[in-house]
Scaffold this active site. Structure first.
Site, PDB file in Angstrom:
ATOM      1  N   HIS A  34       0.829  -1.208   0.000  1.00 25.06           N
ATOM      2  CA  HIS A  34       0.000   0.000   0.000  1.00 25.06           C
ATOM      3  C   HIS A  34       0.868   1.264   0.000  1.00 25.06           C
ATOM      4  O   HIS A  34       0.656   2.185  -0.810  1.00 25.06           O
ATOM      5  CB  HIS A  34      -0.906  -0.059   1.241  1.00 25.06           C
ATOM      6  CG  HIS A  34      -1.754   1.145   1.492  1.00 25.06           C
ATOM      7  ND1 HIS A  34      -3.118   1.160   1.291  1.00 25.06           N
ATOM      8  CD2 HIS A  34      -1.447   2.372   1.976  1.00 25.06           C
ATOM      9  CE1 HIS A  34      -3.607   2.351   1.624  1.00 25.06           C
ATOM     10  NE2 HIS A  34      -2.616   3.105   2.044  1.00 25.06           N
ATOM     11  N   GLU A  35       1.848   1.323   0.891  1.00 28.53           N
ATOM     12  CA  GLU A  35       2.666   2.540   1.010  1.00 28.53           C
ATOM     13  C   GLU A  35       3.521   2.760  -0.232  1.00 28.53           C
ATOM     14  O   GLU A  35       3.732   3.904  -0.658  1.00 28.53           O
ATOM     15  CB  GLU A  35       3.547   2.486   2.267  1.00 28.53           C
ATOM     16  CG  GLU A  35       2.792   2.332   3.595  1.00 28.53           C
ATOM     17  CD  GLU A  35       1.704   3.360   3.850  1.00 28.53           C
ATOM     18  OE1 GLU A  35       1.712   4.429   3.206  1.00 28.53           O
ATOM     19  OE2 GLU A  35       0.832   3.088   4.697  1.00 28.53           O
ATOM     20  N   GLN A  80     -15.945   5.427  -5.237  1.00 27.22           N
ATOM     21  CA  GLN A  80     -16.207   4.778  -3.941  1.00 27.22           C
ATOM     22  C   GLN A  80     -16.396   5.843  -2.868  1.00 27.22           C
ATOM     23  O   GLN A  80     -15.675   6.834  -2.833  1.00 27.22           O
ATOM     24  CB  GLN A  80     -15.014   3.859  -3.613  1.00 27.22           C
ATOM     25  CG  GLN A  80     -15.024   3.252  -2.226  1.00 27.22           C
ATOM     26  CD  GLN A  80     -13.905   2.227  -2.033  1.00 27.22           C
ATOM     27  OE1 GLN A  80     -13.551   1.486  -2.951  1.00 27.22           O
ATOM     28  NE2 GLN A  80     -13.344   2.178  -0.837  1.00 27.22           N
ATOM     29  N   HIS A  89      -5.523   6.988  -2.380  1.00 27.15           N
ATOM     30  CA  HIS A  89      -6.496   6.031  -1.849  1.00 27.15           C
ATOM     31  C   HIS A  89      -7.662   5.887  -2.829  1.00 27.15           C
ATOM     32  O   HIS A  89      -8.084   6.845  -3.471  1.00 27.15           O
ATOM     33  CB  HIS A  89      -7.023   6.495  -0.486  1.00 27.15           C
ATOM     34  CG  HIS A  89      -5.989   6.418   0.592  1.00 27.15           C
ATOM     35  ND1 HIS A  89      -5.765   7.445   1.475  1.00 27.15           N
ATOM     36  CD2 HIS A  89      -5.133   5.416   0.918  1.00 27.15           C
ATOM     37  CE1 HIS A  89      -4.795   7.070   2.315  1.00 27.15           C
ATOM     38  NE2 HIS A  89      -4.391   5.850   1.989  1.00 27.15           N
TER      39      HIS A  89
HETATM   40  N1  ARG Z   1      -1.288   4.174   6.289  1.00 28.29           N
HETATM   41  C1  ARG Z   1      -2.294   3.169   6.511  1.00 28.29           C
HETATM   42  C2  ARG Z   1      -2.551   3.038   8.016  1.00 28.29           C
HETATM   43  O1  ARG Z   1      -1.624   3.148   8.801  1.00 28.29           O
HETATM   44  C3  ARG Z   1      -1.849   1.846   5.940  1.00 28.29           C
HETATM   45  C4  ARG Z   1      -2.939   0.877   5.765  1.00 28.29           C
HETATM   46  C5  ARG Z   1      -2.415  -0.452   5.287  1.00 28.29           C
HETATM   47  N2  ARG Z   1      -3.461  -1.471   5.349  1.00 28.29           N
HETATM   48  C6  ARG Z   1      -3.211  -2.782   5.492  1.00 28.29           C
HETATM   49  N3  ARG Z   1      -4.177  -3.665   5.494  1.00 28.29           N
HETATM   50  N4  ARG Z   1      -2.001  -3.240   5.648  1.00 28.29           N
HETATM   51  O2  ARG Z   1      -3.673   2.808   8.437  1.00 28.29           O
HETATM   52 ZN    ZN Z   2      -2.616   5.115   2.480  1.00 21.90          ZN
HETATM   53 CA    CA Z   3     -15.045   9.066  -2.111  1.00 23.88          CA
END
Ligand code: ARG
Ligand code: ZN
Ligand code: CA
Length: 254
Positions: free
Chosen positions: A163-164, A194, A173
């Site tokens: 994700h990062e 969404q 996002h």
């Molecule tokens: N920056 C987001 C947080 O800290 C990262 C989310 C990552 N999600 C995951 N399922 N690993 O919430």
């Molecule tokens: Zn993020």
């Molecule tokens: Ca939205």
């Protein structure tokens, strides 16, 4: 770039308690996850609901621990720093030796990945392309890093780094960062509009805005669901990451 973009990574392990000094095995497990997720070779991609399967993309990005350090000397691609700081936040202190962390390696040549204890439930954070070199890269909490050792469910499949690094390669996002509204956009054409973030383990379909019948693409890496649920990037997202690697971040792969 014509083929696969191969990105050299330096992992800065910044540890307070000894178990936070994560093993080489745990670090390699994270690199392995990235190499599956960005090539769509992760076996759990099969859990994408059938109507969304045509959206699954090979992002054609691969990652490897750097073998040459900034001075040209051989390296494991791992630095280790014992810190007096018990927990970090998103203020970038972890990115500087002067504030209890570890200094970045040149950001035009390496993806800097800091692994450190983060507080307040923060799993990780990233710097988008175009920012200061000294703070460029991604930060991942040790308990959401890799698939073994200190990695803890439900964030134990290495998806926080996926994700990062999505953000690091210019992805927003998937809900458009407008709270729960329907006006925000991730600037990607093939992701459904969404409402807000999904968390946990949603049930398909989760409809919001005007995205019936298939609803939100909550199986996407750029949502906020648990690690076992996020399993894909789309073609539009892959194109956006490629555009970043062809411009702002092109020195990384040259
Ligand atoms: N920056 C987001 C947080 O800290 C990262 C989310 C990552 N999600 C995951 N399922 N690993 O919430
Ligand atoms: Zn993020
Ligand atoms: Ca939205």
């Amino acid at each position: 770039f014509p083929g696969i973009a191969r990105i050299p990574v330096v992992v800065h392990v910044v540890w307070n308690s000894p178990e936070q000094n994560v093993s080489v095995e745990q670090i390699q497990s994270q690199i392995d996850v990235l190499n599956r997720d960005f090539r769509a070779t992760n076996p759990d991609v099969s859990t994408v609901p059938a109507p969304f399967q045509p959206l699954v993309a090979d992002s054609r990005v691969e990652f490897f621990l750097a073998s040459v350090d900034p001075n040209g000397a051989p390296t494991t691609g791992i630095t280790r720093t014992n810190t007096a700081t018990t927990s970090f936040t998103h203020d970038d202190a972890v990115k500087s030796a002067a504030t209890g962390g570890a200094d970045a390696w040149p950001a035009d040549r390496y993806l800097n990945m800091w692994v450190a204890p983060l507080g307040g439930g923060l799993l990780g954070y990233a710097q988008f392309p175009g920012g200061a070199a000294a703070t460029d890269g991604v930060v991942i909490t040790h308990s959401g890093f890799g698939t073994t050792g200190t990695a803890a469910p439900p964030f134990h499949l290495g998806r926080t780094a996926t994700h990062e690094i999505g953000h690091y390669l210019n992805l927003f996002h998937i809900w458009g960062d407008d709270g729960s509204g329907c006006s925000g956009s991730d600037e990607v054409a093939d992701t459904p509009n969404q409402g807000g973030a999904n968390t946990g383990v949603p049930t398909f379909p989760h409809v919001s805005c005007t995205n019936a019948p298939n609803g939100d693409l909550f199986v996407n890496y750029m949502d906020y669901v648990d690690d076992p649920v996020m399993v894909m990037f789309t073609h539009g997202q892959a194109a956006r990451m490629e555009a970043c690697l062809d411009s702002t971040r092109s020195p990384l792969i040259s």
